[in-house]
Design a protein around this motif. Structure first.
Motif, mmCIF file in Angstrom:
data_model
loop_
_atom_site.group_PDB
_atom_site.id
_atom_site.type_symbol
_atom_site.label_atom_id
_atom_site.label_comp_id
_atom_site.label_asym_id
_atom_site.label_seq_id
_atom_site.Cartn_x
_atom_site.Cartn_y
_atom_site.Cartn_z
ATOM 1 N N ASN A 285 -27.564 -63.249 28.501
ATOM 2 C CA ASN A 285 -26.669 -62.107 28.301
ATOM 3 C C ASN A 285 -27.367 -60.778 28.561
ATOM 4 O OD1 ASN A 285 -24.533 -63.834 27.518
ATOM 5 N ND2 ASN A 285 -25.283 -63.849 25.408
ATOM 6 N N GLY A 286 -28.234 -60.776 29.547
ATOM 7 C CA GLY A 286 -28.895 -59.539 29.942
ATOM 8 C C GLY A 286 -30.091 -59.163 29.099
ATOM 9 N N LYS A 287 -30.527 -60.022 28.182
ATOM 10 C CA LYS A 287 -31.698 -59.727 27.358
ATOM 11 C C LYS A 287 -32.779 -60.769 27.579
ATOM 12 C CE LYS A 287 -29.651 -57.197 23.484
ATOM 13 N NZ LYS A 287 -29.500 -57.165 22.009
ATOM 14 N N LEU A 288 -34.025 -60.296 27.621
ATOM 15 C CA LEU A 288 -35.147 -61.219 27.734
ATOM 16 C C LEU A 288 -35.279 -62.031 26.460
ATOM 17 C CD1 LEU A 288 -37.635 -58.776 29.411
ATOM 18 C CD2 LEU A 288 -36.858 -60.906 30.412
ATOM 19 N N THR A 289 -35.532 -63.316 26.616
ATOM 20 C CA THR A 289 -35.652 -64.208 25.458
ATOM 21 C C THR A 289 -37.091 -64.349 24.987
ATOM 22 O OG1 THR A 289 -35.939 -66.158 26.865
ATOM 23 C CG2 THR A 289 -33.676 -65.521 26.300
ATOM 24 N N GLY A 290 -38.053 -63.874 25.762
ATOM 25 C CA GLY A 290 -39.456 -64.082 25.430
ATOM 26 C C GLY A 290 -40.013 -65.362 26.010
ATOM 27 N N LYS A 291 -39.166 -66.137 26.677
ATOM 28 C CA LYS A 291 -39.591 -67.388 27.299
ATOM 29 C C LYS A 291 -39.841 -67.197 28.789
ATOM 30 C CE LYS A 291 -36.894 -70.186 24.039
ATOM 31 N NZ LYS A 291 -35.808 -71.201 23.910
ATOM 32 N N THR A 292 -40.689 -68.048 29.344
ATOM 33 C CA THR A 292 -40.972 -68.055 30.777
ATOM 34 C C THR A 292 -40.716 -69.453 31.321
ATOM 35 O OG1 THR A 292 -42.669 -66.349 30.553
ATOM 36 C CG2 THR A 292 -42.730 -67.668 32.547
ATOM 37 N N ILE A 293 -40.182 -69.505 32.550
ATOM 38 C CA ILE A 293 -39.940 -70.788 33.201
ATOM 39 C C ILE A 293 -40.647 -70.800 34.554
ATOM 40 C CG2 ILE A 293 -37.799 -69.972 34.263
ATOM 41 C CD1 ILE A 293 -36.720 -72.842 34.048
ATOM 42 N N ASN A 294 -41.261 -71.915 34.876
ATOM 43 C CA ASN A 294 -41.816 -72.111 36.215
ATOM 44 C C ASN A 294 -40.764 -72.865 37.021
ATOM 45 O OD1 ASN A 294 -44.425 -70.929 35.812
ATOM 46 N ND2 ASN A 294 -44.925 -72.705 34.545
ATOM 47 N N LYS A 295 -40.058 -72.123 37.863
ATOM 48 C CA LYS A 295 -38.846 -72.642 38.505
ATOM 49 C C LYS A 295 -39.085 -72.992 39.963
ATOM 50 C CE LYS A 295 -34.357 -73.504 38.367
ATOM 51 N NZ LYS A 295 -34.391 -74.452 39.493
ATOM 52 N N LYS A 296 -38.610 -74.181 40.333
ATOM 53 C CA LYS A 296 -38.625 -74.570 41.741
ATOM 54 C C LYS A 296 -37.549 -73.809 42.508
ATOM 55 C CE LYS A 296 -40.381 -79.330 41.936
ATOM 56 N NZ LYS A 296 -40.038 -80.720 42.345
ATOM 57 N N ILE A 297 -37.748 -73.680 43.807
ATOM 58 C CA ILE A 297 -36.717 -73.146 44.689
ATOM 59 C C ILE A 297 -35.721 -74.266 44.963
ATOM 60 C CG2 ILE A 297 -36.210 -72.092 46.917
ATOM 61 C CD1 ILE A 297 -37.866 -70.299 45.140
ATOM 62 N N ASP A 298 -34.439 -74.008 44.706
ATOM 63 C CA ASP A 298 -33.409 -75.041 44.837
ATOM 64 C C ASP A 298 -32.646 -74.976 46.152
ATOM 65 O OD1 ASP A 298 -33.636 -76.111 42.051
ATOM 66 O OD2 ASP A 298 -33.034 -74.055 41.558
ATOM 67 N N GLY A 299 -32.669 -73.828 46.821
ATOM 68 C CA GLY A 299 -31.941 -73.664 48.067
ATOM 69 C C GLY A 299 -32.427 -72.419 48.784
ATOM 70 N N CYS A 300 -31.900 -72.169 49.943
ATOM 71 C CA CYS A 300 -32.286 -70.966 50.675
ATOM 72 C C CYS A 300 -31.104 -70.478 51.494
ATOM 73 C CB CYS A 300 -33.508 -71.210 51.570
ATOM 74 S SG CYS A 300 -33.183 -72.232 53.031
ATOM 75 N N ALA A 301 -31.155 -69.213 51.885
ATOM 76 C CA ALA A 301 -30.189 -68.645 52.813
ATOM 77 C C ALA A 301 -30.977 -68.148 54.012
ATOM 78 C CB ALA A 301 -29.402 -67.505 52.161
ATOM 79 N N THR A 302 -30.665 -68.677 55.198
ATOM 80 C CA THR A 302 -31.487 -68.406 56.375
ATOM 81 C C THR A 302 -30.640 -68.596 57.627
ATOM 82 O OG1 THR A 302 -33.592 -68.973 57.460
ATOM 83 C CG2 THR A 302 -32.309 -70.797 56.552
ATOM 84 N N TRP A 303 -31.282 -68.536 58.799
ATOM 85 C CA TRP A 303 -30.582 -68.835 60.051
ATOM 86 C C TRP A 303 -31.545 -69.509 61.012
ATOM 87 C CZ3 TRP A 303 -32.050 -63.627 59.352
ATOM 88 C CH2 TRP A 303 -32.719 -63.001 60.407
ATOM 89 N N THR A 304 -31.028 -69.897 62.163
ATOM 90 C CA THR A 304 -31.795 -70.635 63.159
ATOM 91 C C THR A 304 -32.985 -69.800 63.651
ATOM 92 O OG1 THR A 304 -29.737 -71.677 63.882
ATOM 93 C CG2 THR A 304 -31.603 -71.807 65.387
#
Length: 604
Positions: A285-304
């Protein structure tokens, strides 16, 4: 695209960008040490223009002789002008009109008296620097700036123009004084038709809500970012505007290294194959929780060729949404220095005339497409002519049972351009794109955009169609009209809008003006789509009365859109569902407000 600090020479624009980066670093430190601090809250914005009436006209004309590969001597005594652009197949028409990177013998540019140098530049900051260098030399009194590091025009994605023009205008104002010099859109020479896309797991296409919590690598502010936003917002998903944080209830974006669309693909591949992750601060809800996540990239937006790289390297991924669905979104747009262009209108118009004529030849004659692929491969010094030829048409593939699409581009002839800008049929598709992206920039603020520029340059200042209208002796043809007679079954997007009505009536309130304008813009972007509208109410009043009220409210939206030029034949069904399908509890005022809504499906 561009590496913000690639050049060693610091122009005013470079200094501006450094300030933005330093500001970002400072804010990142604040985020780290201050859990609970309010940050950018994820937003559910209105979707993008989807007028899917395809701009794809063919004007019958005799076959023109193909350009040679020999550099022209006929125009060698004419002033050299330079256009810079990144490698993109939708520019095939203007490149083959030139015969390659430099005007060749027998080319349309030569026939129209243009001596053009077409330069590949994949870094957005260098495109900016080249135009800034041109203005610097022009300001010193050089009528035809000839430095190899300067360009009077650049070509980029039209939906990226609000970001480019607004930041460039700020830099020009800072260096030369307010409004002394400007850059403007002077026309378009093609359009992406599937080449630019959002890539992710098939579940995102089957159930868009499964994108919640995803992290997508892309170039923020760029057209591919816009494609991802279009899909998210058209399906009612929230977007986290802050690339330094992670919201599990929203779609999140990671800014690709060096602002490079190829890096977007590489980062997805590296994350999926090698487990590479990005450390992000978790927000709620727009507030930092104090937690950190190491997140994988799930998708991308690109072109040829970024899309081909992903599908060659990974299994379990497909194209989720592309410029084939949002087919009016991404025109191949020429942005030129205004003050030089108005002094040399014949050169600018003849460049456009040559490109549009060559494009019409490509539409009719395969030999011109083959020659274009050769010119593109030579100009970009990348891949083979066969590669560009196939990718221009678009390719499909299947891997482990999952199908995907790659490439897909179109070129514009004169009739296309006149229609795209609404000159022939009154529907200005590009204005709808420009205005909607401007709203995205204002609301999502990529890279501190709102702090780095004083204002977003409005459409009427950013686009100058004089040079298109100034073209003479060119076959125009007849504008394309979409066929809405067949029933559409494939759902492109399913979105809900809370459109406010006067109590107990079908009169749309003024507070919904922005939502309705955005819905209209969405329809302009996907012009070939048909529409299914459903009206819904809360449970106030009788059941029968609510059925009637919801039907009238849905029809009120139809009437608004028809008043803006959307034909009745696009509406496949309009129905009132009354109070039957609530999305919230009717026991509270907040819940009832959510239930008073109009649902719109885009169908192909």
């Amino acid at each position: 695209m561009g590496n913000i600090l690639r050049t060693k020479k610091l122009t005013t624009l470079s200094e501006l960008l450094i300030v933005v980066l330093l500001l970002g670093a400072i804010l990142s430190a604040v985020y780290y040490f201050a859990p609970g601090l309010r940050v950018g809250q994820s937003k559910a914005l209105d979707g993008m223009n989807v007028d899917k009436k395809e701009v794809n006209n063919i004007t019958d004309s005799k076959k023109i002789a193909l350009p040679s590969t020999t550099v022209s001597s006929k125009v060698s005594d004419k002033p050299l002008v330079r256009i810079a652009a990144y490698a993109w197949n939708a520019q095939s028409g203007i490149i083959v009109a030139n015969g390659g990177p430099r005007t060749t013998k027998g080319s349309l540019m030569e026939q129209n008296g243009v001596n053009l140098d077409f330069v590949r530049q994949d870094w957005l900051s260098e495109l900016r620097n080249m135009q800034m260098k041109f203005v610097e030399e022009f300001d010193r009194g050089e009528e035809f700036p000839d430095s190899e590091k300067s360009a009077f025009a650049i070509i980029m994605m039209g939906d990226g123009a609000p970001f480019y023009i607004s930041t460039m205008q700020q830099a020009l104002d800072d260096k030369f004084g307010k409004d002394k010099y400007h850059v403007q859109v002077v026309g378009a020479v093609g359009i992406s038709y599937g080449e630019d896309k959002l890539i992710g797991p098939p579940s995102w296409k089957v159930d868009p809500s499964s994108m919640k919590g995803a992290l997508i690598s892309t170039v923020l502010g760029d057209g591919d970012w816009v494609t991802a936003l279009n899909y998210a917002f058209a399906n009612g998903l929230k977007v986290n505007p802050d690339p330094n944080t992670y919201d599990p209830e929203a779609v999140n974006f990671y800014p690709s290294q060096d602002d490079d669309y190829i890096k977007s693909a590489e980062e997805l591949i590296k994350s999926q194959k090698n487990g590479w992750t990005v450390p992000l601060k978790v927000v709620k809800n727009g507030k930092l929780t104090g937690k950190t996540i190491n997140k994988k990239i799930d998708g991308c937006a690109t072109w040829t060729p970024g899309d081909k790289m992903v599908f060659d390297s990974l299994s379990g991924f497909t194209d989720i949404a592309s410029t084939k669905e949002f087919n009016n979104q991404m025109a191949t747009t020429v942005i030129a220095v205004k003050e030089w262009s108005v002094q040399h209108p014949e050169i600018v118009s003849n460049i456009l005339k040559s490109a549009l004529t060559a494009s019409n030849q490509m539409k009719q004659y395969d030999e011109w497409q083959v020659r274009a692929s050769e010119a593109v491969a030579q100009t970009y010094d990348l891949e083979t002519p066969k590669y560009w030829y196939k990718m221009f048409k678009g390719q499909t593939g299947t891997k482990n049972g999952i199908s995907y699409n790659m490439g897909g581009s179109r070129v514009f002839n004169y009739s296309d351009v006149m229609q795209y800008y609404g000159i022939t049929d009154g529907t200005n598709r590009y204005k709808a794109v420009y205005n909607q992206v401007s709203n995205y920039l204002k609301d999502l603020n990529p890279f501190g955009f709102n702090e780095s520029v004083k204002r977003i340059v409005p459409y009427d200042e950013a686009v100058n169609l004089y040079f298109v209208k100034n073209i003479n002796d060119i076959e125009s043809g007849t504008a394309y009209k979409a066929d809405y007679s067949k029933e559409a079954t494939k759902v492109i997007a399913h979105g809900e809008w809370n459109i406010n009505f006067d109590t107990g009536s079908a009169n749309i309130s003024q507070s919904s003006a922005k939502s309705l304008e955005t819905i209209y813009n969405l329809l302009i972007q996907a012009e070939d789509s048909k529409l299914k509208l459903e009206g819904h109410t809360d449970n106030t009043g009788s059941t029968d009365a609510n059925y009637n009220l919801s039907q009238r409210r849905a029809q009120a939206v139809v009437n608004f859109l028809r008043g803006r030029g959307i034909p009745q034949s696009r509406f496949q069904s309009v129905i009132g569902k009354g109070e039957d399908n609530p999305v919230a509890n009717n026991s509270s005022a907040k819940g009832r407000a959510k239930n008073r809504r109009v649902v719109i499906e885009l169908l192909n």
